[in-house]
Scaffold this motif. Structure first.
Motif, short mmCIF file in Angstrom:
data_model
loop_
_atom_site.label_atom_id
_atom_site.label_comp_id
_atom_site.label_asym_id
_atom_site.label_seq_id
_atom_site.Cartn_x
_atom_site.Cartn_y
_atom_site.Cartn_z
N ASP A 200 37.25 -3.23 41.02
CA ASP A 200 36.76 -3.98 39.87
C ASP A 200 36.64 -3.05 38.66
O ASP A 200 37.01 -1.87 38.74
N THR A 201 36.11 -3.55 37.58
CA THR A 201 36.03 -2.76 36.34
C THR A 201 35.08 -1.56 36.46
O THR A 201 35.16 -0.62 35.69
N THR A 206 37.49 -3.82 45.93
CA THR A 206 37.39 -5.27 46.11
C THR A 206 38.44 -5.81 47.07
O THR A 206 38.27 -6.89 47.63
#
Length: 543
Positions: A200-201, A206
């Protein structure tokens, strides 16, 4: 176990935990997590137990050598390892009684002082194992020793010390763990390789990008938490998740040779406490043969399978010869194998012989990857418990571990004497019926029943061994066997018993697998050619 159905689940569902690595630690973690109520995926690049977990000395033990080092060096880490090993030994024995059993071991000694030294040491070993069901150690006279192990050199021998540890069929025990995990709800798939990750950012994992077998399309497995249980290859996954991490694993190679049972002529194992390289060596009866090992050397080339070489054969034979009346000949070597220990090292300069077989559960906060590092077979369950305890903490749940009382596949309602029922009902030879009970436990009836589906499946794969064609059918249908080596190396264990017998049985097994898996003539021949080349390389290296 239904691999096709599980691959569908892996592609279409989101999991609480995805475990990478199908050895003892990975399968152990998967079972533990499932029993705590998590939704779990378990993937393995090759076959279950295809690396370290099928290449052990087949012992369940606290580690006599670790106990000696603990007291000599006042090393409490070694002492803790012994205590954990002895605590877990009884659990490993009770949770799969068809695959693990007590094993008597003799330590021959050549003087009164030596006998006293080992007796005191093994009494301490007994003390740390207090409360378990195994018999206690005792000092045997020379006469008693030779009655139990007549191949020893009577001229040199003074006496021996007898003690007990456990023995297991490591690959099948690991398979029973994976099978039990699937029956507990885990989506399990072998030959499903991790090829990449998505984040993810914030840099947290994930998704695991995986590719099932060569040529099939890559897909992603979504999970809240990923656990790395890849043993000697753990650094590869760690660095894939976070390239800034430093390496933690120091792989060590250990090899074993297999000799005829007659070399030792005993149902007892032998512990050789002194070798020229500072290790102990074991000579152990296993599946009607004699297993001799192991060594301890650094290993760097992780892309290549470690295999037995001729110098290692010489070292092990020389080590054994010092105790025997007659030297075993190199031509008697029937098979052999090499494996890797996933040792945790503080520095590059440390000797692998001095590294503790302890484990560590590492959490990388950057990627959120959990890695189970180090450890040994005997403590797989304790290691898994530590790991899933950490997973519970990270997932903010509080669930107790219950694996100490969980019988594995084949352990339910197990009774060894049921071999007599199998022999009578299915008209099988005594050695075949006993082998089915020892390999499959209470599921042996399912294997035997296949002989009623096709009478030819009651035939042996090779005359001098108790393995029958029905086992191959069962291993494909119920145990996810996909290649010839899956059957020979990890399900029947014939590859580590007798290379010549494997070559003899190869055409029959290939025909059975082709029939079950729908191989074309070309695919079947490719399997035969590849495995034959592999076996020939093992034989050439050991000569």
């Amino acid at each position: 176990m239904n691999r096709s159905k599980n691959l569908q689940r892996l592609q279409n569902e989101t999991f609480d935990i995805c475990i990478i690595g199908g050895g003892a630690s990975g399968a152990g973690c998967a079972l533990d997590a499932a029993l705590r109520g998590f939704k779990v995926a378990l993937i393995e690049k090759k076959d279950f137990a295809s690396e370290t977990s099928s290449k052990s000395t087949k012992l369940i033990h606290g580690g006599v050598r670790y106990l000696e080092q603990a007291f000599k060096n006042l090393d409490f880490a070694q002492l803790k390892q012994v205590r954990h090993g002895l605590e877990e030994r009884q659990i490993v024995l009770q949770n799969a009684p068809h695959l693990a059993r007590p094993l008597p071991l003799l330590t021959p000694v050549f003087s009164w002082f030596e006998g006293l030294y080992f007796t005191i040491g093994l009494r301490m070993y007994d003390f740390f194992a207090k409360g378990d069901a195994l018999p206690k150690s005792r000092w045997l006279s020379k006469k008693e020793t030779l009655l139990r192990m007549p191949s020893l050199d009577a001229k040199k021998l003074h006496s021996a010390v007898l003690y007990f540890d456990g023995q297991l069929d490591d690959a099948r025990y690991c398979l029973a763990l994976a099978h039990a995990a699937e029956e507990a709800g885990v989506a399990v798939a072998n030959y499903t390789e991790l090829v990449g990750v998505k984040k993810d950012t914030n840099g947290k994992l994930t998704e695991a990008q995986v590719r099932p077998t060569e040529g099939e399309a890559t897909f992603g497995i979504k999970a809240k938490l990923f656990i790395n249980c890849t043993g000697a290859l753990a650094d590869h996954v760690r660095l894939m998740a976070n390239p800034k991490l430093s390496k933690r694993i120091r792989p060590s190679k250990g090899v074993h040779v297999v000799l005829p049972y007659e070399v030792l002529k005993s149902d007892d194992a032998m512990l050789i406490p002194k070798t020229s390289d500072g290790r102990v060596v074991f000579a152990i009866p296993f599946e009607g043969q004699l297993l001799l090992g192991t060594t301890d050397t650094d290993y760097k080339d992780l892309d290549k399978e470690p295999i037995l070489d001729d110098k290692e054969v010489d070292f092990l034979l020389d080590t054994l010869t010092r105790y025997l009346a007659k030297r075993p000949d190199k031509s008697q070597v029937k098979a052999g194998f090499g494996g890797l220990r996933p040792l945790l090292a503080a520095s590059e300069s440390a000797s692998t012989k001095k590294l503790v077989r302890d484990h560590e559960v590492e959490h990388d906060p950057t990627s959120n990857l959990v890695s189970l590092l180090g450890g040994k077979w005997t403590t797989y369950r304790y290691m898994a418990k530590d790991t899933i305890d950490k997973a519970c903490e990270l997932l903010s749940v509080d669930r107790e571990c219950t694996t100490a009382q969980h019988l594995l596949v084949g352990g339910e309602d197990y009774a060894f004497e049921d071999w007599k029922i199998i022999q009578t009902v299915y008209r099988l030879a005594k050695d075949i019926a006993k082998n089915l009970i020892r390999k499959y436990g209470s599921r042996a009836h399912k294997v035997a029943r296949l002989t009623q589906e096709n009478i030819l499946w009651a035939q042996r794969l090779v005359d001098k061994y108790p393995f029958i064609q029905a086992e191959v059918i069962y291993q494909v249908r119920e145990e996810m066997a996909l290649t010839l080596r899956d059957v020979f190396a990890r399900r029947t264990r014939l590859e580590i018993l007798d290379w010549e017998a494997v070559m003899e049985a190869l055409p029959v097994v290939a025909d059975l697998m082709a029939q079950e898996l729908g191989w074309t003539a070309e695919q079947k021949q490719q399997q035969i050619d590849e495995y034959t080349a592999q076996l020939q390389s093992f034989i050439k290296s050991a000569q």
